[in-house]
Design a protein around this motif. Sequence first.
Motif, PDB file in Angstrom:
ATOM      1  N   ILE A  71       0.858  -1.195   0.000  1.00 54.02           N
ATOM      2  CA  ILE A  71       0.000   0.000   0.000  1.00 54.02           C
ATOM      3  C   ILE A  71       0.892   1.243   0.000  1.00 54.02           C
ATOM      4  N   LYS A  72       1.894   1.231   0.871  1.00 61.13           N
ATOM      5  CA  LYS A  72       2.810   2.382   0.944  1.00 61.13           C
ATOM      6  C   LYS A  72       3.534   2.546  -0.391  1.00 61.13           C
ATOM      7  N   LEU A  73       3.945   1.425  -0.969  1.00 67.60           N
ATOM      8  CA  LEU A  73       4.641   1.464  -2.252  1.00 67.60           C
ATOM      9  C   LEU A  73       3.750   2.141  -3.300  1.00 67.60           C
ATOM     10  N   GLN A  96      -6.504   2.917  -0.183  1.00 71.73           N
ATOM     11  CA  GLN A  96      -7.002   3.109   1.186  1.00 71.73           C
ATOM     12  C   GLN A  96      -6.065   2.434   2.162  1.00 71.73           C
ATOM     13  N   ASP A  97      -5.678   3.164   3.205  1.00 68.54           N
ATOM     14  CA  ASP A  97      -4.931   2.402   4.197  1.00 68.54           C
ATOM     15  C   ASP A  97      -5.736   2.294   5.494  1.00 68.54           C
ATOM     16  N   GLN A  98      -7.076   2.272   5.294  1.00 64.34           N
ATOM     17  CA  GLN A  98      -7.934   2.032   6.455  1.00 64.34           C
ATOM     18  C   GLN A  98      -8.082   0.514   6.589  1.00 64.34           C
ATOM     19  N   ALA A 133      -7.180   4.019  12.527  1.00 63.39           N
ATOM     20  CA  ALA A 133      -6.430   2.759  12.379  1.00 63.39           C
ATOM     21  C   ALA A 133      -5.882   2.716  10.961  1.00 63.39           C
ATOM     22  N   ALA A 134      -4.604   3.096  10.814  1.00 63.20           N
ATOM     23  CA  ALA A 134      -3.997   3.130   9.476  1.00 63.20           C
ATOM     24  C   ALA A 134      -3.127   1.895   9.272  1.00 63.20           C
ATOM     25  N   SER A 135      -2.489   1.840   8.088  1.00 67.26           N
ATOM     26  CA  SER A 135      -1.760   0.614   7.744  1.00 67.26           C
ATOM     27  C   SER A 135      -0.549   0.370   8.630  1.00 67.26           C
ATOM     28  N   ILE A 136       0.101   1.426   9.053  1.00 69.28           N
ATOM     29  CA  ILE A 136       1.289   1.229   9.881  1.00 69.28           C
ATOM     30  C   ILE A 136       0.997   1.441  11.358  1.00 69.28           C
ATOM     31  N   GLY A 137       0.207   2.469  11.629  1.00 71.99           N
ATOM     32  CA  GLY A 137      -0.014   2.773  13.042  1.00 71.99           C
ATOM     33  C   GLY A 137      -1.466   2.954  13.412  1.00 71.99           C
ATOM     34  N   GLN A 138      -1.721   2.892  14.707  1.00 66.67           N
ATOM     35  CA  GLN A 138      -3.071   3.128  15.234  1.00 66.67           C
ATOM     36  C   GLN A 138      -2.972   4.263  16.256  1.00 66.67           C
ATOM     37  N   VAL A 152      -1.425   9.261  20.849  1.00 71.05           N
ATOM     38  CA  VAL A 152      -0.350   8.269  20.864  1.00 71.05           C
ATOM     39  C   VAL A 152      -0.488   7.398  19.613  1.00 71.05           C
ATOM     40  N   LYS A 153       0.539   7.459  18.753  1.00 68.12           N
ATOM     41  CA  LYS A 153       0.501   6.634  17.530  1.00 68.12           C
ATOM     42  C   LYS A 153       1.334   5.386  17.817  1.00 68.12           C
ATOM     43  N   VAL A 154       0.667   4.227  17.752  1.00 67.55           N
ATOM     44  CA  VAL A 154       1.330   2.965  18.107  1.00 67.55           C
ATOM     45  C   VAL A 154       1.488   2.111  16.849  1.00 67.55           C
ATOM     46  N   THR A 242       4.314   9.998  20.599  1.00 66.13           N
ATOM     47  CA  THR A 242       3.349  10.716  21.440  1.00 66.13           C
ATOM     48  C   THR A 242       3.468  12.212  21.157  1.00 66.13           C
ATOM     49  N   MET A 243       2.344  12.792  20.719  1.00 62.80           N
ATOM     50  CA  MET A 243       2.348  14.220  20.359  1.00 62.80           C
ATOM     51  C   MET A 243       1.229  14.954  21.077  1.00 62.80           C
ATOM     52  N   GLU A 244       1.405  16.245  21.185  1.00 66.76           N
ATOM     53  CA  GLU A 244       0.361  17.128  21.702  1.00 66.76           C
ATOM     54  C   GLU A 244      -0.910  16.931  20.872  1.00 66.76           C
ATOM     55  N   LYS A 245      -2.045  16.895  21.542  1.00 69.51           N
ATOM     56  CA  LYS A 245      -3.303  16.767  20.786  1.00 69.51           C
ATOM     57  C   LYS A 245      -3.691  18.154  20.253  1.00 69.51           C
ATOM     58  N   VAL A 246      -3.889  18.238  18.953  1.00 69.79           N
ATOM     59  CA  VAL A 246      -4.277  19.536  18.398  1.00 69.79           C
ATOM     60  C   VAL A 246      -5.770  19.520  18.076  1.00 69.79           C
ATOM     61  N   GLU A 247      -6.384  20.711  18.174  1.00 70.40           N
ATOM     62  CA  GLU A 247      -7.824  20.815  17.920  1.00 70.40           C
ATOM     63  C   GLU A 247      -8.048  21.601  16.648  1.00 70.40           C
ATOM     64  N   ILE A 249     -10.457  21.723  12.548  1.00 69.04           N
ATOM     65  CA  ILE A 249     -11.292  21.054  11.545  1.00 69.04           C
ATOM     66  C   ILE A 249     -10.401  20.711  10.364  1.00 69.04           C
ATOM     67  N   LYS A 250     -10.473  19.456   9.907  1.00 66.70           N
ATOM     68  CA  LYS A 250      -9.652  19.092   8.761  1.00 66.70           C
ATOM     69  C   LYS A 250     -10.111  19.898   7.548  1.00 66.70           C
ATOM     70  N   LEU A 251      -9.162  20.261   6.695  1.00 73.09           N
ATOM     71  CA  LEU A 251      -9.535  21.122   5.565  1.00 73.09           C
ATOM     72  C   LEU A 251     -10.551  20.460   4.634  1.00 73.09           C
ATOM     73  N   ILE A 306      -0.235  18.116  10.497  1.00 74.56           N
ATOM     74  CA  ILE A 306       0.114  16.875  11.216  1.00 74.56           C
ATOM     75  C   ILE A 306       0.680  15.851  10.226  1.00 74.56           C
ATOM     76  N   ASP A 307       1.216  14.765  10.769  1.00 72.56           N
ATOM     77  CA  ASP A 307       1.714  13.610  10.002  1.00 72.56           C
ATOM     78  C   ASP A 307       2.918  13.932   9.106  1.00 72.56           C
ATOM     79  N   PHE A 308       4.102  13.890   9.704  1.00 75.00           N
ATOM     80  CA  PHE A 308       5.322  14.179   8.944  1.00 75.00           C
ATOM     81  C   PHE A 308       6.108  12.905   8.629  1.00 75.00           C
TER      82      PHE A 308
HETATM   83  N1  LIG Z   1      -1.468  15.523  17.094  1.00 78.66           N
HETATM   84  C1  LIG Z   1      -2.683  15.149  16.771  1.00 78.66           C
HETATM   85  N2  LIG Z   1      -3.750  15.793  17.267  1.00 78.66           N
HETATM   86  C2  LIG Z   1      -5.015  15.422  16.923  1.00 78.66           C
HETATM   87  N3  LIG Z   1      -5.299  14.402  16.112  1.00 78.66           N
HETATM   88  C3  LIG Z   1      -4.273  13.700  15.592  1.00 78.66           C
HETATM   89  C4  LIG Z   1      -2.925  14.033  15.880  1.00 78.66           C
HETATM   90  N4  LIG Z   1      -2.124  13.168  15.232  1.00 78.66           N
HETATM   91  C5  LIG Z   1      -2.934  12.329  14.564  1.00 78.66           C
HETATM   92  N5  LIG Z   1      -4.221  12.634  14.767  1.00 78.66           N
HETATM   93  C6  LIG Z   1      -5.396  11.926  14.215  1.00 78.66           C
HETATM   94  O1  LIG Z   1      -5.009  10.618  13.822  1.00 78.66           O
HETATM   95  C7  LIG Z   1      -5.173  10.442  12.416  1.00 78.66           C
HETATM   96  C8  LIG Z   1      -4.047   9.575  11.851  1.00 78.66           C
HETATM   97  O2  LIG Z   1      -2.792  10.162  12.142  1.00 78.66           O
HETATM   98  P1  LIG Z   1      -1.620  10.225  11.080  1.00 78.66           P
HETATM   99  O3  LIG Z   1      -2.135  10.889   9.857  1.00 78.66           O
HETATM  100  O4  LIG Z   1      -0.436  10.794  11.737  1.00 78.66           O
HETATM  101  O5  LIG Z   1      -1.406   8.673  10.833  1.00 78.66           O
HETATM  102  P2  LIG Z   1      -1.065   8.011   9.434  1.00 78.66           P
HETATM  103  O6  LIG Z   1       0.189   8.615   8.945  1.00 78.66           O
HETATM  104  O7  LIG Z   1      -2.247   8.059   8.553  1.00 78.66           O
HETATM  105  O8  LIG Z   1      -0.751   6.553   9.821  1.00 78.66           O
HETATM  106  P3  LIG Z   1       0.234   5.632   9.030  1.00 78.66           P
HETATM  107  O9  LIG Z   1       1.587   6.080   9.491  1.00 78.66           O
HETATM  108  O10 LIG Z   1      -0.122   4.258   9.449  1.00 78.66           O
HETATM  109  O11 LIG Z   1      -0.004   5.888   7.562  1.00 78.66           O
HETATM  110  C9  LIG Z   1      -5.210  11.852  11.861  1.00 78.66           C
HETATM  111  O12 LIG Z   1      -5.904  11.915  10.652  1.00 78.66           O
HETATM  112  C10 LIG Z   1      -5.901  12.611  12.974  1.00 78.66           C
HETATM  113  O13 LIG Z   1      -7.290  12.446  12.918  1.00 78.66           O
END
Ligand SMILES: Nc1ncnc2c1ncn2[C@@H]1O[C@H](COP(=O)(O)OP(=O)(O)OP(=O)(O)O)[C@@H](O)[C@H]1O
Length: 558
Positions: A71-73, A96-98, A133-138, A152-154, A242-247, A249-251, A306-308
């Motif tokens: 999927i990542k490929l 889809q990586d759901q 719940a994504a393909s690599i992490g939850q 917390v991304k596990v 583990t990251m700060e929770k941000v608040e 609306i997704k674009l 988010i998501d770097f």
């Molecule tokens: N710091 C944060 N604050 C609030 N919500 C977050 C944060 N980080 C992640 N999320 C929520 O978790 C979801 C998935 O996170 P993220 O996009 O980092 O994972 P992913 O990269 O899709 O996973 P994978 O690495 O398995 O592909 C985000 O779309 C968002 O809803």
Amino acid sequence: MLTDRLRRLNRYREIASLFVKYGFGYVLEEVGLFHVLSLKDRITADVKSGNTKEAGYRIRCMLEELGPAFIKLGQLLSIRSDMLPEEIVKELELLQDQVPPVPVNEIKEKLHHEFGRPVEDVFRFFDEDYVAAASIGQVHEAILSTGESVMVKVQRPGIKQTVHTDLEILRDIARLIEQRYDWAQYYNITDMVEELSESIRRELDYTEEARNTDMVQMQFEDCESIKVPVVFHEYSTPQILTMEKVEGIKLNELNTIVIENEEKRRIADLLVSAFITQILKEGFFHGDPHPGNILYNPEAQQLIFIDFGQVGRLSASLRYDSASMMMGIMQKDTQRIVRSIFSMANVPSDIDEQHFYDRVDGIRKTVESSSKDGLSLGLTVKELFTAAQEHRIILPKEMTMMGKALITIEGIISGIDSSFDMIEFAKPYGEQVMRERYDPIKMGKRLWNKAEDLSDTFTNIPNQVDKVLNQASKGDLKFEISLSEINRILHKFDRISNQVSFSLTLLAFSIVVLGLIVGATFGNNTILTSVPAIEVGFIIAFGMFLWIIYSILKSGRF
Ligand SMILES: Nc1ncnc2c1ncn2[C@@H]1O[C@H](COP(=O)(O)OP(=O)(O)OP(=O)(O)O)[C@@H](O)[C@H]1O
């Protein structure tokens, strides 16, 4: 060891039968992997399909079923619109990586294992329901003992091993395909798979993602309108982030709230300036800026990234080339666009430069005349890269990533504020990068670095020549030139002999021979110490002279 081999063999079978299921059995047949299939699968093996859209759909389904590495490929390949047919790219974008979630007790076990103590001792509260719940992490929400709300991304248990095995198999398949097909060899698909594997491996290391997040946070630390979550390093490991929770609306959900036009323009402004700054100023940018990875907080009037996991890095010269290409597009300067593409890419020696120039000129004019509501920078870049690909120009992957990021950002902007002119906005940034290039201090620094490189090269020449001659004297000297390489060299000679005069060619050879003599003399070469060096050089040069005369007479170009 044995279990490793068995795991690989089983995975081979699974992969082979999915190839067949989705109609790619003929590939297995052609690379000689058909024997791993069961008879039933062999019989159901499909034949080639000429329909790319349908093939794209089958590829997507197959990759989804093959699991995270594939999927990542596919997701990484979806930015290669310069290399793959549009229909296939479109399908890959839909990947889809759901995937089904990991049961919470397994997540807790993993946390226990990583932190060395039970989850209850690490967090004041840990939400058992997952956020994503994504393909690599939850992702799960939690509260630290110090009271901060965090996400917390596990990493999925066992994912590293699965991806590792799959990548090994992918490498084997790429090697087999390369042995079989000329085109695969030409595009060096083993290197491509290697490069993609490296990106996937990096995504599996959350320490890297944490570092990337820190980097982007530093870029915007003085900008209150842009936010990047803080990483809690003491609660993070290579498999936990583990990251700060941000608040916010997704674009992609922005239309669910009411916002004034003025605010919309502000969001567009922030988004474009953040990206252009990242690309042209910092040379470090978010590699996957889809609207689900960007949030807007209306109360704080903040844009949040988010998501770097995927980032792009541009060296100073790539930043300059990108700025120059963009300026070329804005100023309708075809020559400049061509020059910047040549400077950033690996250009085949036999390229038809005039043909490429005409193609770029055509793209520039077509895009210009068809864009009534303003030129699309991203789409123009994409078209240019496709033309480059057609001319077998190999672009650095960062550039295609940048092209894709531009298109994504433009797409988001047109949904928020269709009157926003990205080109006008980007112009001053481009001009600044160009000015910096000619800053006397920076130029001095670059020249100094070049001089250092050159001096290293020159001091190494005698040793290298000595080594080569030593090998030659022992009869150990080997040349490995592939057939396609010979063709390229012949093409190059052909071009050179068309362009420069015979005497210049001879002069070039004489310089090479002189270089050999100097090298041999400096390096106390074993063959030449007993023979006067100049005489040997003369004999070689005379031999070459006769050979050139003979070749020219034979080619009828005299
Ligand atoms: N710091 C944060 N604050 C609030 N919500 C977050 C944060 N980080 C992640 N999320 C929520 O978790 C979801 C998935 O996170 P993220 O996009 O980092 O994972 P992913 O990269 O899709 O996973 P994978 O690495 O398995 O592909 C985000 O779309 C968002 O809803």
